[in-house]
Design a protein around this motif. Structure first.
Motif: not given
Length: 226
Positions: A13, A162, A195
């Motif tokens: 991420s 996300g 996400w």
């Protein structure tokens, strides 16, 4: 943040992709030096220190710029004055406390990400939507992290959608007036990233050809905010 994530398997991420990048695909010192001297797209430094925002609307505007101007999901380039020093950062693969730690993590990861992106340095932090929940005390964004890792032979493409909640102002969730007449800072104390596909699938994008894995399990339809 996604940068740290891509490196967690590869910052998966903005927080995890990067940690994994570092573990699996770290270039040699010579390669890293060459790459960082010839590319300028990514920037491992944070934005110049500003005064903290004093209203949720000002905070929202600054967060918008993190995506639209700073490309922060890839660069980690954030306005640190928008965050409390003890802010907690969390995503589907990791959690840690402290803006200083965020800055330190990003500083070591960006050269690796630059190397993997190759000469094109093709990466984007697309802001799909942003809004303030005044009652809940958070700003929520929906975003699309996209990048092509051209340095790897199988040419993987990171494409993850996300949502991030930026919880602000501690427990007060209100702008209060202090004794000297100045507004109390409105800063993020909890960065909560999620996400729209399972973390395992997101990380598999690093080792599969581009387009193999969908970027979201949710219906699309949001426009990118310029």
């Amino acid at each position: 943040s996604s940068l740290t994530s891509v490196s967690n398997f590869l910052f998966p991420s903005p927080l995890t992709y990067q940690n994994n990048i570092q573990a699996e695909f770290s270039p040699t010192a010579e390669e890293t030096t060459t790459t960082t001297t010839t590319t300028t797209t990514l920037n491992s430094t944070t934005s110049p220190q500003n005064n903290p925002p004093t209203t949720p609307q000002e905070l929202l505007q600054r967060i918008t710029k993190e995506y639209t101007q700073n490309n922060y999901l890839w660069t980690g380039n954030i306005d640190t004055s928008s965050f409390r020093p003890d802010c907690r950062f969390t995503d589907p693969t990791l959690s840690f406390v402290g803006v200083d730690k965020f800055v330190s993590n990003v500083g070591s990861l960006v050269p690796i990400v630059e190397f993997l992106l190759g000469s094109k340095q093709s990466c984007q932090s697309k802001l799909l939507s942003i809004g303030n929940d005044a009652e809940g005390g958070y700003i929520e964004t929906r975003w699309n992290m996209v990048g092509e890792l051209d340095r790897l032979p199988w040419k993987p493409r990171i494409d993850v959608i996300g949502r991030t909640k930026f919880w602000y102002s501690g427990e007060e969730n209100q702008v209060e007036e202090v004794c000297d007449g100045d507004s109390r800072p409105v800063q993020v104390y909890f960065y909560d990233e999620m996400w729209e596909i399972p973390a395992g699938l997101a990380l598999l994008q690093l080792v599969t050809p581009a387009g193999t894995i969908a970027n979201s399990n949710c219906a699309s339809g949001d426009d990118v905010i310029a």
